[in-house]
Design a protein around this motif. Structure first.
Motif, PDB file in Angstrom:
ATOM      1  N   HIS A 173     -24.603 -45.229  -7.522  1.00 12.62           N
ATOM      2  CA  HIS A 173     -25.491 -44.405  -6.695  1.00 12.62           C
ATOM      3  C   HIS A 173     -24.929 -42.994  -6.652  1.00 12.62           C
ATOM      4  O   HIS A 173     -23.712 -42.814  -6.611  1.00 12.62           O
ATOM      5  CB  HIS A 173     -25.563 -44.945  -5.258  1.00 12.62           C
ATOM      6  CG  HIS A 173     -26.051 -46.347  -5.164  1.00 12.62           C
ATOM      7  ND1 HIS A 173     -27.384 -46.677  -5.050  1.00 12.62           N
ATOM      8  CD2 HIS A 173     -25.371 -47.522  -5.173  1.00 12.62           C
ATOM      9  CE1 HIS A 173     -27.506 -47.990  -4.997  1.00 12.62           C
ATOM     10  NE2 HIS A 173     -26.316 -48.532  -5.071  1.00 12.62           N
ATOM     11  N   ARG A 223     -34.958 -44.214 -18.154  1.00 13.61           N
ATOM     12  CA  ARG A 223     -35.205 -43.962 -16.750  1.00 13.61           C
ATOM     13  C   ARG A 223     -36.382 -44.819 -16.304  1.00 13.61           C
ATOM     14  O   ARG A 223     -37.288 -45.105 -17.105  1.00 13.61           O
ATOM     15  CB  ARG A 223     -35.459 -42.484 -16.466  1.00 13.61           C
ATOM     16  CG  ARG A 223     -36.654 -41.879 -17.134  1.00 13.61           C
ATOM     17  CD  ARG A 223     -36.840 -40.420 -16.719  1.00 13.61           C
ATOM     18  NE  ARG A 223     -37.269 -40.297 -15.327  1.00 13.61           N
ATOM     19  CZ  ARG A 223     -37.389 -39.139 -14.678  1.00 13.61           C
ATOM     20  NH1 ARG A 223     -37.111 -37.998 -15.290  1.00 13.61           N
ATOM     21  NH2 ARG A 223     -37.771 -39.110 -13.410  1.00 13.61           N
ATOM     22  N   VAL A 279     -34.110 -44.119 -11.315  1.00 18.45           N
ATOM     23  CA  VAL A 279     -33.099 -45.132 -11.610  1.00 18.45           C
ATOM     24  C   VAL A 279     -32.858 -45.106 -13.114  1.00 18.45           C
ATOM     25  O   VAL A 279     -33.817 -45.189 -13.900  1.00 18.45           O
ATOM     26  CB  VAL A 279     -33.548 -46.537 -11.171  1.00 18.45           C
ATOM     27  CG1 VAL A 279     -32.483 -47.573 -11.539  1.00 18.45           C
ATOM     28  CG2 VAL A 279     -33.800 -46.569  -9.664  1.00 18.45           C
ATOM     29  N   GLY A 337     -27.757 -50.378 -13.688  1.00 19.40           N
ATOM     30  CA  GLY A 337     -28.527 -49.221 -13.250  1.00 19.40           C
ATOM     31  C   GLY A 337     -27.752 -48.269 -12.358  1.00 19.40           C
ATOM     32  O   GLY A 337     -26.786 -48.656 -11.680  1.00 19.40           O
ATOM     33  N   THR A 338     -28.181 -47.006 -12.382  1.00 22.06           N
ATOM     34  CA  THR A 338     -27.653 -45.968 -11.500  1.00 22.06           C
ATOM     35  C   THR A 338     -28.830 -45.318 -10.783  1.00 22.06           C
ATOM     36  O   THR A 338     -29.768 -44.855 -11.426  1.00 22.06           O
ATOM     37  CB  THR A 338     -26.899 -44.884 -12.285  1.00 22.06           C
ATOM     38  OG1 THR A 338     -25.716 -45.444 -12.861  1.00 22.06           O
ATOM     39  CG2 THR A 338     -26.532 -43.711 -11.377  1.00 22.06           C
ATOM     40  N   ARG A 339     -28.761 -45.335  -9.465  1.00 14.92           N
ATOM     41  CA  ARG A 339     -29.825 -44.688  -8.689  1.00 14.92           C
ATOM     42  C   ARG A 339     -29.394 -43.257  -8.405  1.00 14.92           C
ATOM     43  O   ARG A 339     -28.408 -43.021  -7.711  1.00 14.92           O
ATOM     44  CB  ARG A 339     -30.086 -45.435  -7.391  1.00 14.92           C
ATOM     45  CG  ARG A 339     -31.220 -44.840  -6.552  1.00 14.92           C
ATOM     46  CD  ARG A 339     -31.560 -45.714  -5.357  1.00 14.92           C
ATOM     47  NE  ARG A 339     -32.079 -47.006  -5.771  1.00 14.92           N
ATOM     48  CZ  ARG A 339     -33.341 -47.235  -6.087  1.00 14.92           C
ATOM     49  NH1 ARG A 339     -34.231 -46.264  -6.038  1.00 14.92           N
ATOM     50  NH2 ARG A 339     -33.735 -48.459  -6.429  1.00 14.92           N
TER      51      ARG A 339
END
Lengths: 112, 112
Positions: free
Chosen positions: B10, B36, B88, B106-108
């Protein structure tokens, strides 16, 4: 060029069947199906190649109609664990097979 | 599980700041991808790599750059983050003998 998925959402009771469709405007070499549960990463279900056979995975199977540039995902006797968003990803003829264009997804909810 | 990790998981950043997201894999997979995911759009390919120092653009590459100096690491950089890049971000890899893509967690990213 983004494939069109239908329906956008479907609600089922346990044990019911569902069909999710994926349609492209361009010639396809392969169609990939993924399932994504809320807050998680997509998970591969199966791939269908041009000239290949219909695939099956437990009670989930899929077909690929090359002439119509369409694929369908069949979920039979649905279980609660089938809930999630299903994405088709397509690779065109002559393109790089790893470069997928994904549809917007179909949200499947299975209720007890 | 293809041993894919993403960092950070995050991140909140301000408009105009540079941001780098990291994807790390332990499977020695040749192909790596950055996607994305936004509501209503599904997964969209940003950049991909087919080997060390070999990268190419996907369908939504504007505003992003990538680098791959080692097989196991694929970096995604937003040179000057904008609010439209709030999303994300998923990294994925493909093994040598199939087209199945394995996704990281995933990376928010939120750009304020």
């Amino acid at each position: 060029q983004q494939p069109v998925q239908s329906p956008q959402a479907v609600i089922l009771r346990e044990g019911e069947d569902a069909v999710i469709n994926c349609s492209s405007s361009k010639a396809l070499y392969s169609v990939h199906w993924y399932r994504q549960k809320h807050g998680e990463a997509p998970v591969f279900l199966m791939i269908l190649l041009k000239g290949g056979e219909q695939k099956g995975h437990d009670k989930i199977s899929a077909s690929f109609n090359e002439k119509k540039q369409q694929s369908s995902l069949y979920l039979t006797a649905s279980q609660l664990s089938y809930s999630g968003t299903y994405f088709c990803g397509t690779a065109g003829v002559g393109g790089s097979q790893g470069n997928l264009i994904f549809g917007k997804g179909t949200k499947l909810s299975v209720k007890p | 599980d293809a041993g894919i990790t993403q960092s950070p998981r995050h991140k909140v950043t301000e408009t105009g700041t540079p941001v780098t997201l990291r994807c790390h894999q332990t499977e020695n997979h040749r192909y790596m991808y950055w996607y994305r995911q936004d509501p209503g759009h599904g997964l969209r390919l940003i950049h991909y790599s087919y080997g060390v120092k070999d990268t190419d653009k996907g369908e939504v590459s504007d505003g992003y750059s990538v680098s791959r100096s080692k097989t196991e690491d694929f970096l995604l950089t937003l040179e000057s983050a904008t609010s439209s890049q709030t999303s994300v971000y998923f990294c994925a890899t493909t093994g040598p003998s199939s087209y199945e893509q394995y996704f990281g967690p995933g990376t928010r990213l939120t750009v304020t």
